[in-house]
Design an enzyme around this catalytic site. Structure first.
Site, PDB file in Angstrom:
ATOM      1  N   SER A 125      18.468 -22.125   9.166  1.00 17.87           N
ATOM      2  CA  SER A 125      19.444 -22.626  10.477  1.00 17.87           C
ATOM      3  C   SER A 125      18.416 -23.883  11.048  1.00 17.87           C
ATOM      4  O   SER A 125      17.354 -24.206  11.005  1.00 17.87           O
ATOM      5  CB  SER A 125      19.174 -21.280  11.568  1.00 17.87           C
ATOM      6  OG  SER A 125      20.080 -20.190  11.225  1.00 17.87           O
ATOM      7  N   PRO A 127      18.346 -25.957  15.484  1.00 16.29           N
ATOM      8  CA  PRO A 127      17.720 -25.921  16.615  1.00 16.29           C
ATOM      9  C   PRO A 127      19.693 -25.298  17.912  1.00 16.29           C
ATOM     10  O   PRO A 127      20.291 -24.823  18.691  1.00 16.29           O
ATOM     11  CB  PRO A 127      16.745 -26.403  17.482  1.00 16.29           C
ATOM     12  CG  PRO A 127      15.742 -26.823  16.390  1.00 16.29           C
ATOM     13  CD  PRO A 127      16.021 -26.672  15.581  1.00 16.29           C
ATOM     14  N   ALA A 129      21.679 -25.945  15.263  1.00 12.03           N
ATOM     15  CA  ALA A 129      22.704 -25.292  14.616  1.00 12.03           C
ATOM     16  C   ALA A 129      22.680 -24.116  13.523  1.00 12.03           C
ATOM     17  O   ALA A 129      21.989 -23.835  12.939  1.00 12.03           O
ATOM     18  CB  ALA A 129      22.985 -25.725  13.091  1.00 12.03           C
ATOM     19  N   TRP A 155      14.143 -19.972  13.007  1.00  9.49           N
ATOM     20  CA  TRP A 155      13.833 -18.362  12.322  1.00  9.49           C
ATOM     21  C   TRP A 155      14.435 -18.616  10.463  1.00  9.49           C
ATOM     22  O   TRP A 155      15.170 -18.102   9.989  1.00  9.49           O
ATOM     23  CB  TRP A 155      15.963 -18.350  12.802  1.00  9.49           C
ATOM     24  CG  TRP A 155      15.790 -18.004  14.222  1.00  9.49           C
ATOM     25  CD1 TRP A 155      16.745 -19.471  14.510  1.00  9.49           C
ATOM     26  CD2 TRP A 155      15.481 -17.544  15.398  1.00  9.49           C
ATOM     27  NE1 TRP A 155      16.670 -18.988  16.726  1.00  9.49           N
ATOM     28  CE2 TRP A 155      15.894 -17.913  16.166  1.00  9.49           C
ATOM     29  CE3 TRP A 155      14.195 -16.257  15.246  1.00  9.49           C
ATOM     30  CZ2 TRP A 155      15.149 -17.654  17.930  1.00  9.49           C
ATOM     31  CZ3 TRP A 155      14.027 -15.042  16.184  1.00  9.49           C
ATOM     32  CH2 TRP A 155      14.326 -16.195  17.869  1.00  9.49           C
ATOM     33  N   GLU A 239      24.564 -12.367  -0.311  1.00 13.64           N
ATOM     34  CA  GLU A 239      23.699 -11.793   0.330  1.00 13.64           C
ATOM     35  C   GLU A 239      23.855 -11.126   1.808  1.00 13.64           C
ATOM     36  O   GLU A 239      22.984  -9.771   2.095  1.00 13.64           O
ATOM     37  CB  GLU A 239      22.927 -13.540   1.342  1.00 13.64           C
ATOM     38  CG  GLU A 239      22.273 -13.196   3.220  1.00 13.64           C
ATOM     39  CD  GLU A 239      21.781 -13.800   4.196  1.00 13.64           C
ATOM     40  OE1 GLU A 239      21.108 -13.969   4.291  1.00 13.64           O
ATOM     41  OE2 GLU A 239      22.306 -14.871   3.329  1.00 13.64           O
ATOM     42  N   ARG A 265      12.666  21.188  16.124  1.00 11.99           N
ATOM     43  CA  ARG A 265      12.393  21.067  17.146  1.00 11.99           C
ATOM     44  C   ARG A 265      13.222  22.369  18.404  1.00 11.99           C
ATOM     45  O   ARG A 265      14.397  22.594  18.070  1.00 11.99           O
ATOM     46  CB  ARG A 265      12.516  19.805  18.050  1.00 11.99           C
ATOM     47  CG  ARG A 265      12.649  20.338  19.762  1.00 11.99           C
ATOM     48  CD  ARG A 265      11.369  19.408  20.402  1.00 11.99           C
ATOM     49  NE  ARG A 265      11.509  19.632  21.473  1.00 11.99           N
ATOM     50  CZ  ARG A 265      10.309  19.826  22.436  1.00 11.99           C
ATOM     51  NH1 ARG A 265       9.258  19.872  21.694  1.00 11.99           N
ATOM     52  NH2 ARG A 265      10.284  18.988  23.524  1.00 11.99           N
ATOM     53  N   GLN A 335      17.653   8.726  20.960  1.00 11.51           N
ATOM     54  CA  GLN A 335      18.862   9.941  21.741  1.00 11.51           C
ATOM     55  C   GLN A 335      18.478  11.536  21.585  1.00 11.51           C
ATOM     56  O   GLN A 335      17.861  12.394  22.411  1.00 11.51           O
ATOM     57  CB  GLN A 335      19.925   9.778  22.006  1.00 11.51           C
ATOM     58  CG  GLN A 335      20.464  10.728  23.229  1.00 11.51           C
ATOM     59  CD  GLN A 335      20.023  10.169  25.028  1.00 11.51           C
ATOM     60  OE1 GLN A 335      19.401   9.474  24.759  1.00 11.51           O
ATOM     61  NE2 GLN A 335      20.178  11.053  25.665  1.00 11.51           N
ATOM     62  N   GLY A 338      14.940  12.595  22.250  1.00  9.13           N
ATOM     63  CA  GLY A 338      14.229  12.324  23.610  1.00  9.13           C
ATOM     64  C   GLY A 338      12.482  12.043  23.322  1.00  9.13           C
ATOM     65  O   GLY A 338      12.907  11.277  23.321  1.00  9.13           O
ATOM     66  N   GLY A 363      24.485 -14.448   9.233  1.00  9.51           N
ATOM     67  CA  GLY A 363      25.457 -14.916   9.762  1.00  9.51           C
ATOM     68  C   GLY A 363      25.469 -13.607  10.773  1.00  9.51           C
ATOM     69  O   GLY A 363      25.673 -12.073  10.592  1.00  9.51           O
TER      70      GLY A 363
END
Length: 378
Positions: A125, A127, A129, A155, A239, A265, A335, A338, A363
């Site tokens: 990659s 900036p 492309a 990246w 990949e 819990r 979630q 909690g 990708g």
């Protein structure tokens, strides 16, 4: 698919290793400087000593000589076990290109290093492309028996810990954008290369790279000069399966942790996992993960059977589905836990952070949907 007894034993051994070596937050903190690092040389050395790194790489280059099913088992279990070896998968992706297009010397050096615990990186990659890699602009200009490289990459995962970069550069601008691209091996200690970290919500993983007059011998070309686009396709296809297997392991870890939590819990006098609103959500997560696992290993088995050239669509499907499931499972688990879902002690906040990037890298999932839809004639 059914795993062999040897494969089941292998997965169990990797799982036990992770539980013993990095099973607690205290262990992982010690290995990663309090979570600041994403890779542990110590864990990599121990895995190499077991002969597990490069399990899918041929024995001639130091690997295990197995297939992608075994490699996916390793990736799944190390991800599930939170082993700090993030960059290993980057080198494994690069290995696909070296295996098919590298010279014998390149294979012995790079692949042998991966199996011994060394890390490798891929610099694609820029900036301007990212998803459109055909727009790569970094230049590699032929000067005698060397290429001179000038430009920027961004990246780039693992560049700061890698021994080499597999660099995609433009060596000819006279034709269509997908032509004139060349893959070059660039040692990370070469003069003229600056590696600058990019700060993200995770431990240091990605980097900006700046090339100023970097000189690389012509012998460092991987495959044929100007033909990098076709050379990359195998690596990028595999990949996606690599990312899928790791995301599968991440989803399983999130499910493991939230399942343990809701069983212990208590609220209103009973375990919260006994409430229908909770247990049905858990059931849905478990079902999604089970289906994803079956698909991942079907794709891996077909690659081992020599069908990889026909698996572009299935690889994209696996990457798309598993990364989305990993993200959904982590968010649902947070979630259900909690306030404890936000606490570093319980680990789910880390799972959430880790699950947000895979739908983007390798990708983006938007690109995967494009690949799938085009394969359907749309």
């Amino acid at each position: 698919m059914r795993f062999t007894k040897e494969q089941e034993g292998f997965a169990a051994a990797v799982r036990a290793f992770c539980a013993a070596e990095c099973g607690t937050l205290a262990q992982r903190d010690e290995l990663t400087d309090g979570g600041k690092l994403s890779n542990s040389p110590e864990i990599l050395r121990k895995l190499a000593a077991q002969g597990w790194l490069g399990v899918s790489i041929p024995e001639a280059y130091g690997g295990g000589g197995a297939g992608m099913v075994d490699e996916c088992l390793f990736l799944e279990e190390t991800s599930r076990g939170l082993a700090p070896i993030t960059a290993y998968s980057t080198g494994l992706t690069a290995a696909q290109t070296y295996l098919r297009y590298g010279t014998e010397d390149q294979k012995k050096d790079i692949l042998g290093g991966i199996c011994a615990g060394e890390l490798e990186a891929i610099a694609l990659s820029e900036p301007g492309a990212g998803s459109d890699l055909g727009s790569v602009r970094i230049k590699a200009t032929l000067d005698g028996d060397h290429y001179v490289i000038d430009g920027q990459k961004t990246w780039t995962s693992a560049a700061h810990v890698a021994k080499h970069l597999l660099l995609l550069a433009r060596t000819d601008s006279s034709g269509p954008k997908h032509q004139g691209l060349t893959l070059l091996i660039v040692p990370t200690d070469v003069p003229g290369l600056e590696i600058r970290p990019i700060e993200t919500m995770e431990a240091h993983t990605v980097n900006d790279l700046f090339f100023t007059g970097v000189r690389i011998p012509v012998a460092n070309v991987v495959g044929e000069a100007g033909q990098a686009w076709k050379h990359l396709m195998r690596g990028l296809s595999v990949e996606r399966l690599i990312i899928a297997a790791m995301s599968l392991g991440a989803a399983e870890r999130s499910l493991d942790d939230v399942l343990g939590y809701v069983k212990q819990r208590e609220q209103f006098g009973r375990a919260i996992g006994s409430f229908q609103a909770v247990r049905h959500r858990i059931a849905e997560l478990a079902t999604e993960i089970a289906y994803a696992k079956a698909f991942v290993y079907d794709v891996a088995a077909r690659i081992d059977a020599g069908e990889e050239d026909q698996l572009t669509r299935e690889g994209s499907m696996a990457k798309l589905k598993c990364t989305e499931i990993a993200k959904h499972t982590a968010l649902e688990a947070m979630q259900l836990m909690g306030g404890y879902g936000y606490a570093r002690e319980y680990g789910m906040e880390g799972q959430v952070r880790k699950a947000l990037a895979p739908p983007i890298y390798g990708g983006t999932n938007e690109i995967q949907r494009e690949i799938i839809s085009k394969s359907l004639g749309l």
